[in-house]
Design a protein around this motif. Structure first.
Motif, PDB file in Angstrom:
ATOM      1  N   THR A   1       0.814  -1.214   0.000  1.00  8.97           N
ATOM      2  CA  THR A   1       0.000   0.000   0.000  1.00  8.97           C
ATOM      3  C   THR A   1       0.850   1.268   0.000  1.00  8.97           C
ATOM      4  OG1 THR A   1      -0.167  -0.172   2.409  1.00  8.97           O
ATOM      5  CG2 THR A   1      -1.985  -1.065   1.120  1.00  8.97           C
TER       6      THR A   1
ATOM      7  N   ALA B   1     -12.114  -0.826   1.112  1.00  9.82           N
ATOM      8  CA  ALA B   1     -11.926   0.430   1.824  1.00  9.82           C
ATOM      9  C   ALA B   1     -13.161   1.331   1.796  1.00  9.82           C
ATOM     10  CB  ALA B   1     -10.734   1.180   1.239  1.00  9.82           C
TER      11      ALA B   1
ATOM     12  N   ALA C   1      -5.952  -2.515  -0.742  1.00  8.34           N
ATOM     13  CA  ALA C   1      -7.080  -1.614  -0.508  1.00  8.34           C
ATOM     14  C   ALA C   1      -8.366  -2.201  -1.084  1.00  8.34           C
ATOM     15  CB  ALA C   1      -6.799  -0.247  -1.125  1.00  8.34           C
TER      16      ALA C   1
END
Length: 593
Positions: free
Chosen positions: A82, A260, A255
């Protein structure tokens, strides 16, 4: 000449007490910055260790250094990390620093964390001394010294140290804009703020808040504000174009796996409580929250100082709210550390007045009560918690309190080493089947989907697997954090009982459809529920429509036309979801009604 010197001599003698007093204040405040910084460095070093998640970065770094690009597997373009900026910093460190890459990441985390705290303390010092010299004492910085989670993750091989440096830099630059509004470097400030999304995607929240705060402090013209936005956005926007064209998605794969955009507030509240309760973090929250409220009530109107003070606090509240809404993380406290650090920034140091001194003393009493070995709850796992105390867990796995090198981890997995060796020694390419204890149970014929790879190994502990599996061999990431199909699967049934971020465990039927030799149509009883019909449906689905295009976006050769197709279709791929039932997926993607 003598007469000419007398007035100067008399003025110097008159100014000596003032100069001495000012020098004492400067030295005092320098110590107030230096001593907590050194204490943080010592605590971080005493808790130094890699985490398995931190070593995931290292495989990608080694792939880049080997010329295979920013990928986990050489045959597939998947963004497993990430923090883009941390990944590329490790590439730089790996290229110039000899020795164990894991230890390099540990030391880099220590240096970046220490620098971030020092910069933040200096910014708070500058804020309070802008109107004139005054003595400062450590206050909110004692919270950082009392919370073990802050020390644990600073050197875990993750992006925590980089995040601390970036957040401290944001605060320092904002204070500088307030105390020296005419100084140069505003373009550099915009660039620094724009880096947030490359440090961590969720730092986009912090970037927006600090940009608003900077605008309220400076009040630039619309034209100049647009120029600063363009300068700050150039690098992240450029990388986003690269990401969409190279990986075919608009976000890093973790993600997507963690969904998310979803809301699991109940779990997030529990995550927040699991973090705050063991060290009674609500005590300093009440102390400094009350101080902030009282200061705002008595602050002078029509000044920009409250904007500076409130900017990191607002960023902290929004960041915390996002983490709570998302449902937290499986690592105890890790996702809340940026919010805590932001909230503490205006009060890291406070003027040495009577009331401020009482606040600092109360904070020190709380810190002593929760920081020592006499407060076991701050250090040891709680069976009722939904999160994992990573340090305790890693010590149990590696047998070392300072597993700060790659070898400390790989030696702790003899079964996985044996599985990789058995796969590489097989007379044909194989998919390794692991037992629950990590030792190999069978070798299955591997399909041709990974080029020259002779072995495909499921990576439950992805970081360790990445160190044991050669760079030209394939890792099947089973949690969906670095698995194209796994990340796009719908949540596992009963996912509310699983760790946040680890609820897309790939089903056997999809794993076998992706990896197994197509000539094998029936599997053993070790794969319950994988019938020949279900396996055939999953294989058929992988060759249909949008799902076929999804796989091509990561596995087809990266030509110019492929890059453009990836870029144009990135948003649609990001929102694509695959039903877990292979028959339902077949109906969806193969237009079978």
């Amino acid at each position: 000449m003598g007469l000419a010197l007398e007035p100067d001599l008399e003025e110097t003698e008159d100014d000596l007490p003032v100069d001495r007093a000012l020098r004492r204040v400067v030295l005092w405040n320098g110590a107030a910055v230096l001593l907590p910084t050194l204490a943080i460095a010592v605590l971080v070093w005493r808790h130094r260790a890699l985490t398995d998640d931190g070593t995931i970065f290292l495989r990608t770094v080694r792939q880049i250094l080997a010329g295979n690009g920013p990928v986990l597997n050489a045959s597939e373009r998947v963004e497993a990390n990430t923090s883009t900026l941390w990944q590329w910093l490790l590439v730089l460190f790996g290229a110039v620093v000899p020795g164990d890459l894991g230890f390099t990441a540990v030391v880099a985390g220590l240096v970046l964390t220490t620098a971030g705290v020092a910069i933040a303390l200096d910014a708070t010092r500058r804020l309070y001394t802008a109107g004139g010299p005054c003595r400062l004492v450590p206050a909110a910085v004692l919270v950082l010294l009392a919370v073990p989670v802050f020390w644990d993750f600073a050197t875990g091989g993750l992006d925590t140290g980089l995040g601390t440096l970036w957040l401290g830099g944001c605060w320092w630059l904002l204070v500088r804009l307030y105390t020296r509004p005419g100084a140069r470097g505003r373009a550099g400030c915009a660039v620094w703020y724009g880096l947030g999304v490359l440090v961590r995607p969720d730092f986009a929240i912090v970037t927006v808040v600090f940009l608003v705060g900077a605008w309220m402090v400076l009040r630039p013209s619309p034209r100049r504000a647009a120029l600063y936005l363009a300068i700050g956005g150039a690098l992240p926007i450029g990388y986003e174009i690269f990401r969409a064209g190279y990986y075919g998605l608009v976000v890093p794969l973790p993600a997507l796996t963690k969904e998310a955009g979803d809301s699991e507030t109940g779990r997030g509240v529990r995550y927040l409580w699991d973090f705050t309760e063991p060290v009674a973090l609500y005590v300093p929250a009440v102390l400094f929250g009350g101080l902030l409220a009282a200061w705002l009530v008595h602050s002078r109107p029509n000044t920009r100082r409250p904007v500076v003070v409130l900017t990191p606090v607002v960023a902290a509240l929004l960041t915390c709210a996002y983490v709570v809404r998302l449902g937290g993380d499986y690592m105890h406290g890790r996702m809340l550390l940026p919010a805590v650090f932001l909230a503490l920034l205006p009060g890291l140091l406070v003027p040495a007045t009577r009331w401020m001194g009482l606040l600092a003393a109360a904070t020190a009493v709380w810190a002593l009560a929760v920081a020592g070995p006499w407060h076991a709850a701050a250090y040891h796992d709680n069976d009722a918690s939904l999160t994992v105390r990573v340090r305790d867990s890693d010590i149990g796995i590696t047998g070392s309190a300072h597993a700060d090198r790659i070898g400390d981890w790989t030696i702790a997995f003899p079964g996985l080493r044996a599985a990789v060796a058995a796969g590489l020694a097989a007379d044909r390419p194989v998919l390794v089947r692991l037992r629950p204890d990590g030792w190999p149970s069978m070798l299955l014929p591997l399909g041709p989907g990974h080029g020259r790879s002779r072995v495909s190994v499921p990576g439950g502990f992805l970081g360790v697997t990445g160190e044991l599996v050669p760079l030209d061999q394939y890792i099947v990431e089973v949690w969906g954090l670095a698995n194209t199909v796994g990340a796009h699967l719908e949540y596992t049934p009963g996912a509310d009982r699983k760790w946040p971020g680890h609820r897309k465990l790939i089903d056997d039927v999809w794993l076998l459809a992706l990896e197994l030799d197509p000539a094998v149509t029936t599997v053993s009883a070790e794969f319950p529920g994988v019938t020949p019909q279900a396996l055939a449906a999953a294989r058929h689905t992988l060759g249909c429509g949008d799902l076929r295009e999804l796989l091509d976006s990561t596995r087809a050769p990266l030509t110019v036309s492929r890059f453009v197709r990836n870029l144009v279709g990135a948003l649609d791929r990001t929102t694509l979801r695959i039903p877990r039932d292979p028959f339902a997926a077949e109906r969806k993607f193969c237009d079978m009604r």
